[in-house]
Design an enzyme around this catalytic site. Structure first.
Site, PDB file in Angstrom:
ATOM      1  N   SER A  53       0.850  -1.191   0.000  1.00 36.76           N
ATOM      2  CA  SER A  53       0.000   0.000   0.000  1.00 36.76           C
ATOM      3  C   SER A  53       0.883   1.238   0.000  1.00 36.76           C
ATOM      4  CB  SER A  53      -0.897   0.008   1.232  1.00 36.76           C
ATOM      5  OG  SER A  53      -1.513   1.285   1.328  1.00 36.76           O
TER       6      SER A  53
ATOM      7  N   HIS B 254      -1.035  -1.074  -4.340  1.00 35.95           N
ATOM      8  CA  HIS B 254      -2.354  -0.808  -3.747  1.00 35.95           C
ATOM      9  C   HIS B 254      -2.479   0.692  -3.501  1.00 35.95           C
ATOM     10  CE1 HIS B 254      -5.903  -1.915  -1.285  1.00 35.95           C
ATOM     11  NE2 HIS B 254      -5.511  -0.942  -0.464  1.00 35.95           N
TER      12      HIS B 254
ATOM     13  N   MET C 279      -9.074   8.099  -0.609  1.00 38.62           N
ATOM     14  CA  MET C 279      -9.948   8.472   0.520  1.00 38.62           C
ATOM     15  C   MET C 279     -10.467   9.889   0.294  1.00 38.62           C
ATOM     16  SD  MET C 279      -7.729   7.119   3.741  1.00 38.62           S
ATOM     17  CE  MET C 279      -6.823   5.571   3.713  1.00 38.62           C
TER      18      MET C 279
ATOM     19  N   HIS D 271      -8.162   0.990  -4.238  1.00 38.80           N
ATOM     20  CA  HIS D 271      -9.123   0.765  -3.150  1.00 38.80           C
ATOM     21  C   HIS D 271      -9.823   2.086  -2.882  1.00 38.80           C
ATOM     22  CE1 HIS D 271      -9.616  -0.223   1.449  1.00 38.80           C
ATOM     23  NE2 HIS D 271     -10.778  -0.168   0.829  1.00 38.80           N
TER      24      HIS D 271
ATOM     25  N   MET E  12     -11.895  -6.162   4.952  1.00 42.45           N
ATOM     26  CA  MET E  12     -11.035  -5.235   5.699  1.00 42.45           C
ATOM     27  C   MET E  12     -10.696  -5.833   7.061  1.00 42.45           C
ATOM     28  SD  MET E  12     -10.270  -2.610   3.856  1.00 42.45           S
ATOM     29  CE  MET E  12      -9.476  -1.622   5.124  1.00 42.45           C
TER      30      MET E  12
ATOM     31  N   ASP F 222      -6.781  -6.461   4.005  1.00 39.53           N
ATOM     32  CA  ASP F 222      -6.111  -5.154   4.016  1.00 39.53           C
ATOM     33  C   ASP F 222      -6.217  -4.558   5.417  1.00 39.53           C
ATOM     34  OD1 ASP F 222      -5.102  -2.636   3.470  1.00 39.53           O
ATOM     35  OD2 ASP F 222      -6.796  -2.009   2.219  1.00 39.53           O
TER      36      ASP F 222
END
Ligand SMILES: O=C(CO)[C@H](O)[C@H](O)COP(=O)(O)O
Ligand SMILES: [Fe+2]
Length: 226
Positions: free
Chosen positions: A12, A35, A39, A68, A139, A177
């Site tokens: 990530s 990844h 947000m 994501h 998650m 994740d």
């Protein structure tokens, strides 16, 4: 595109140095997917980047992108990330108005379609529509921040999902994740995950290539035992 085999390790870039992104992407060249945590400071209380930045990341990344989306109204915004050329686009079930239609649109554009569930969201509702998705993200922390502790209470849900996937002969990938590290990846692999996101465990390592290899080896060994 030849798809990487399981177990897949997806670093990530939330844990990368944002102002040295090109170099930070080059450091994870031996991993499977980069990844990318999008947000919006609305679906989650944190803000990262949007399509313009993801397009630049895509242009400079040595490996395909696993986006994501932790955003409100993915029905409106997710297709844009597929248009950019992201190999995989995952939106949250809790945020989507029509998850199946959205997954179909993502696939039509050429991306793998993923759906994510927060730790408190039940998974059973996805059982009858598994074939609509290429990846289900369970998650293992509350979405929003890197560096949080792994929540082992999410494992029974993952195990039940993995059983259902096997029963139905589905090819869907099962991703985890949040808080994935040398200490936790084995539990997740034994419970049925085949695709592992890790931010701090990879970017916080002195030797990133060795960290990726070690996580992959641990996941492989544990999935055989699981
Ligand atoms: O989606 C995320 C947070 O919402 C990140 O992908 C995740 O937290 C990775 O960071 P770490 O491995 O440090 O927990
Ligand atoms: Fe993520």
């Amino acid at each position: 595109m030849d798809l990487p085999r399981a177990p897949r390790i997806n670093p990530s870039i939330l844990a990368a140095d944002f102002v040295n992104m090109q170099a930070e992407l080059a450091r994870i060249a031996t991993a499977d997917f980069a990844h990318v945590d999008v947000m919006d400071n609305h679906f989650v209380p944190n803000l990262t980047f949007g399509p313009q930045m993801v397009e630049r990341i895509q242009a400079t990344s040595p490996i395909p992108l696993d986006v994501h989306l932790m955003i409100t109204d993915p029905d409106r915004w997710a297709p844009e990330y597929a248009e950019i050329g992201a190999a995989s686009v995952t939106f949250h079930l809790e945020a989507a108005a029509d998850p199946v239609s959205l997954a179909r649109r993502l696939r039509d554009i050429g991306a793998r379609a993923g759906v994510a569930i927060k730790p408190g969201t039940p998974v059973e509702g996805l059982y009858s529509v598994l074939e609509e998705f290429d990846q289900i993200l369970v998650m293992t922390v509350e979405p929003g921040f890197g560096g949080q502790g792994f929540l082992p209470e999410t494992m029974p849900k993952l195990r039940a999902l993995a059983d259902e996937v096997r029963r139905r002969g589905s090819q869907v990938w099962l991703q985890v994740d949040g808080g994935i590290s040398d200490a936790t990846i084995e539990q997740a692999a034994a419970a049925g995950a085949d695709t592992f996101v890790a931010g701090s465990a990879i970017y916080g390592a002195d030797d990133i290539e060795a960290a990726v290899t070690r996580l992959r080896d641990r996941a492989r060994a544990a999935s055989l035992e699981g």
